[in-house]
Design an enzyme around this catalytic site. Structure first.
Site, PDB file in Angstrom:
ATOM      1  N   HIS A  67      43.260  58.110  56.281  1.00 58.61           N
ATOM      2  CA  HIS A  67      44.313  57.353  56.958  1.00 58.61           C
ATOM      3  C   HIS A  67      44.419  57.810  58.413  1.00 58.61           C
ATOM      4  CE1 HIS A  67      46.630  55.988  53.136  1.00 58.61           C
ATOM      5  NE2 HIS A  67      45.326  56.042  52.918  1.00 58.61           N
ATOM      6  N   GLU A  69      46.894  58.796  60.221  1.00 62.62           N
ATOM      7  CA  GLU A  69      47.661  60.029  60.422  1.00 62.62           C
ATOM      8  C   GLU A  69      46.837  61.252  60.042  1.00 62.62           C
ATOM      9  OE1 GLU A  69      50.694  56.943  58.814  1.00 62.62           O
ATOM     10  OE2 GLU A  69      48.547  57.364  58.615  1.00 62.62           O
ATOM     11  N   CYS A  99      52.546  56.405  54.804  1.00 61.46           N
ATOM     12  CA  CYS A  99      52.606  56.263  53.347  1.00 61.46           C
ATOM     13  C   CYS A  99      52.952  57.620  52.736  1.00 61.46           C
ATOM     14  CB  CYS A  99      51.266  55.759  52.816  1.00 61.46           C
ATOM     15  SG  CYS A  99      49.950  56.984  52.891  1.00 61.46           S
ATOM     16  N   CYS A 102      50.454  60.468  53.582  1.00 59.22           N
ATOM     17  CA  CYS A 102      50.536  60.916  54.972  1.00 59.22           C
ATOM     18  C   CYS A 102      51.821  61.698  55.236  1.00 59.22           C
ATOM     19  CB  CYS A 102      50.390  59.737  55.910  1.00 59.22           C
ATOM     20  SG  CYS A 102      48.732  59.019  55.818  1.00 59.22           S
TER      21      CYS A 102
END
Length: 176
Positions: A67, A69, A99, A102
């Site tokens: 992801h 992040e 999410c 993260c």
């Protein structure tokens, strides 16, 4: 939608975050054209120096934890040669609300401030991606000294996500 935060809203922080997130939303369009996305994150130090920036690369790298992040945090840790970013008073800017995975990565990285664009509810409505169960995360982050501001440059971000979906690019999610 109104700006949300886990502290009294500071207009200076919102203005600064709006500029950065608007630029990230605009840059995200070309990131998507180059096969990544649909999320982009950047980490800045307290002197407004860009430390790291990365997009989501789950589909491209065939790895579920890639992801934006997580990729950006990894780059910042490499930059500082540490797993603990807390001493550097860093801020993470991300085009959409983090999410559940993260949020854990952010919390354990030592990031002190988070600014995000599109809230999870809208990400889910637009893309169908499951953001995960995140009860009281704003309050939990506040307890840990992590400041959160959200729904910044939201409309711009929603348009980028809608374009991503309309383009037919893969929206990753595990099969049930």
């Amino acid at each position: 939608m109104d700006i949300i935060s886990n502290e009294k809203i500071d207009k200076f922080k919102v203005e600064k975050a709006n500029k950065i997130l608007s630029n990230l939303q605009e840059e995200l369009k070309s990131v998507i054209d180059n096969g990544s996305g649909p999320f982009l994150a950047a980490i800045y130090d307290e002197n407004d120096n860009l430390i790291a920036k990365a997009s989501n690369s789950v589909v491209k790298d065939k790895c579920s934890n890639r992801h934006a992040e997580m990729n950006t945090i990894k780059e910042a840790e490499l930059y500082y040669d540490t797993y603990d970013l807390a001493p550097y008073n860093l801020s993470l800017y991300v085009t959409s609300e983090p999410c559940i995975m993260c949020l854990g990565g952010i919390m354990w990285s030592g990031i002190k401030n988070i600014y995000f664009g599109v809230p999870s509810k809208r990400v889910e409505e637009i893309t169908g991606f499951d953001e995960g169960f995140k009860p009281n995360w704003l309050e939990e982050f506040k307890k840990r000294g992590i400041t959160v501001y959200g729904n910044i440059a939201q409309e711009e971000g929603e348009k980028v996500l809608e374009q991503y979906v309309k383009s037919g690019k893969e929206v990753y999610k595990p099969s049930l």
